[in-house]
Design a protein around this motif. Structure first.
Motif, PDB file in Angstrom:
ATOM      1  N   ALA A 120      -2.658  -1.475  -7.584  1.00 51.34           N
ATOM      2  CA  ALA A 120      -3.712  -1.706  -6.417  1.00 51.34           C
ATOM      3  C   ALA A 120      -4.885  -2.757  -6.719  1.00 51.34           C
TER       4      ALA A 120
ATOM      5  N   ILE B  66       0.755  -1.129  -0.028  1.00 52.37           N
ATOM      6  CA  ILE B  66      -0.100  -0.227   0.098  1.00 52.37           C
ATOM      7  C   ILE B  66       0.931   1.366  -0.057  1.00 52.37           C
TER       8      ILE B  66
ATOM      9  N   ARG C  94      -9.166  -0.495   3.265  1.00 56.80           N
ATOM     10  CA  ARG C  94      -8.060   0.387   2.986  1.00 56.80           C
ATOM     11  C   ARG C  94      -7.699   0.509   1.592  1.00 56.80           C
ATOM     12  N   ILE C  95      -7.358  -0.965   0.934  1.00 57.46           N
ATOM     13  CA  ILE C  95      -7.037  -1.017  -0.314  1.00 57.46           C
ATOM     14  C   ILE C  95      -8.449  -0.658  -1.303  1.00 57.46           C
TER      15      ILE C  95
END
Length: 542
Positions: free
Chosen positions: A24, A5, A36-37
């Motif tokens: 990503a 990340i 979060r990702i």
């Protein structure tokens, strides 16, 4: 935080969006429960203008995971919905985001842009002032957010006809921290007020090796606004120097984008094939569908904003500016037309487009959609919204070409950075418009030539109002105070004039432009759409 990340965030900071997106999505495919990702992927989809995909991703994540919708969700959803011109739903999302975190500038920036779009200028100013206050009070100022907020406030001040305040605001910001974008905005505001020491500073930054950039993209976004800003400054002082700077600025853009001018040719072929197969013999039964919708379209820089100001100054009309809804929905249909039922597409288009424009229209009678590039889809608009009125603009191709070359369009009109590409564009523009002329009933289409409009704007104002069946008295003062957030927003406040007719700028590129136009014409001649005529919609090609 995971190493992967951190690496993705570093790519984002370097504005390498495409590579960041690849990394990503790869990481998210293995970590589907990682919020979060997921939020990062959604953000990157937004940066790539894939707003529907960003919405689908987030909604799918929260359906499949036992997570509570958070601030990032509402911000990403709000931005996506705003970009799809679903302004009411977007405002609802930002309202929820503000409840969670009223100390974030993100809760106010996009809502300010929506208020600007809805022409609620005072409300927009209050919101952007709140965003700026929060950004400036932060320990570490986010300079990307800052530059964006400055641009929005500048546009709002122009909309409020507070030009002097706008100039002073931009100058103050530039005095505090130099920013290439802010310099460009300042020159656009009033090049005559710029101090010589500022110009010398900018010229030194272009020559200096001391200014460090984190990547080629970072260099591009910092350098090309300086070329275009200086070119604008020198227009009336040193024409030769101005043209040299425009050439250098466009070379920067061309090298960065590497635009393929022939892709649009394929798109036109797709439009023609689809329309012939699915829409040629189609008729819509709804008698009044689209009767309050006005489209102004044509090549960019052909007078669409001037016509918008003439119509939009009427008390019965509001302008939605350059809406992307129609073109985006039609493009998505063309990409998946074999999988989508035509009637379902038409029904969905009508529901969404009318709903979106009605929200903007509010209590006005008519609403304008002034996206020049909608000329590609005249046939679809004419068929799907049969009572809508379409105004199509024309201007001498060379005058348009030189005007386009002076605009810092970058992504939205990428062909503008090369006279070769502009020439190819005009042959394509001619082909699709010739196709529509053969296919459509012209009763709801009004063609206007820029040169005729500026030579007798009073006559054309009456003609336009009669065509649109607009009641009310025309007021030139209202027209000059009309706001349109386009490349023409600083020009529209001037009286109508003929200074932009038969320009002799960039003469050395004229043959390149015409050679490209005639070369591309040969392609369309083989398709039976155009002939190798010496005129272009009545204009002599010389």
């Amino acid at each position: 935080m995971e190493k992967e990340i951190l690496q993705i965030l570093d790519l984002i900071n370097k504005q390498n969006i495409d590579k960041a997106y690849v990394e990503a999505t790869k990481y998210y495919s293995k970590n589907k429960s990682n919020k979060r990702i997921m939020n990062i992927v959604a953000y990157l989809l937004i940066q790539k203008n894939k707003f529907e995909d960003a919405i689908d991703l987030q909604e799918s994540f929260y359906r499949e995971n036992n997570e509570e919708e958070d601030f990032d969700f509402y911000i990403n959803m709000g931005v996506s919905l705003k970009s799809l011109e679903e302004y009411k739903d977007s405002e609802d999302m930002f309202s929820k985001a503000k409840e969670i975190n009223p100390e974030s500038p993100l809760s106010f920036m996009t809502p300010a842009e929506i208020k600007l779009k809805l022409r609620k200028f005072e409300e927009a100013l209050k919101l952007i002032n709140l965003a700026l206050k929060i950004i400036q009070s932060a320990k570490d100022i986010n300079h990307l957010q800052m530059a964006h907020a400055i641009r929005v406030k500048s546009e709002i001040l122009i909309a409020l006809n507070r030009q002097q305040e706008n100039y002073e605001f931009l100058k103050e910001q530039l005095d505090q921290v130099f920013n290439s974008e802010v310099f460009y905005f300042l020159v656009q505001s009033n090049p005559n007020l710029l101090e010589k020491k500022l110009i010398e500073l900018v010229e030194s930054r272009l020559k200096s090796n001391e200014v460090k950039f984190v990547s080629k993209l970072d260099r591009f976004w910092n350098v090309h606004p300086l070329y275009f800003g200086l070119a604008k400054y020198y227009e009336k002082i040193d024409k030769t120097k101005s043209e040299e700077l425009y050439i250098k600025g466009n070379l920067e853009v061309n090298n960065s984008l590497r635009f393929n001018s022939y892709n649009y040719q394929k798109q036109i072929v797709s439009i023609i094939d689809n329309f012939n197969q699915e829409f040629s013999n189609l008729s819509i039964n709804e008698e009044n569908i689209g009767e309050k919708n006005i489209f102004i379209l044509g090549s960019p820089r052909s007078g669409t904003t001037l016509i918008e100001s003439i119509i939009g100054s009427n008390n019965n009309v509001t302008s939605a500016g350059e809406l992307l809804s129609a073109s985006r929905m039609i493009e998505r249909f063309l990409q998946s037309s074999k999988k989508v039922n035509v009637n379902n597409f038409i029904e969905g288009f009508q529901d969404k487009y009318i709903s979106r424009t009605n929200y903007i229209k509010a209590n006005k009678e008519f609403v304008i959609d002034k996206l020049p590039e909608n000329f590609s889809y005249i046939g679809y608009l004419n068929k799907i919204l049969p009572k809508s009125k379409i105004i199509r603009t024309f201007r001498h191709p060379w005058d348009v070409a030189t005007s386009l070359f002076k605009q810092r369009y970058v992504a939205n009109i990428p062909y503008s950075c090369s006279f070769f590409n502009i020439g190819v564009f005009f042959a394509n523009f001619e082909a699709i418009n010739k196709f529509w002329d053969k296919k459509l009933d012209q009763k709801n289409i009004l063609d206007i030539r820029y040169e005729e409009l500026v030579s007798d704007s009073s006559l054309w104002q009456k003609t336009i109002y009669k065509f649109l069946r607009i009641d009310g008295v025309y007021n030139e003062e209202n027209r000059q105070s009309f706001f349109s957030p386009t490349a023409s927003m600083h020009q529209i406040s001037s009286p109508v004039h003929q200074k932009s007719v038969s320009k002799d700028d960039f003469y050395q590129y004229k043959s390149e432009f015409y050679d490209a136009l005639h070369m591309q014409r040969k392609y369309w001649e083989k398709h039976g759409l155009i002939n190798q005529e010496k005129t272009f919609f009545g204009y002599n090609l010389d």
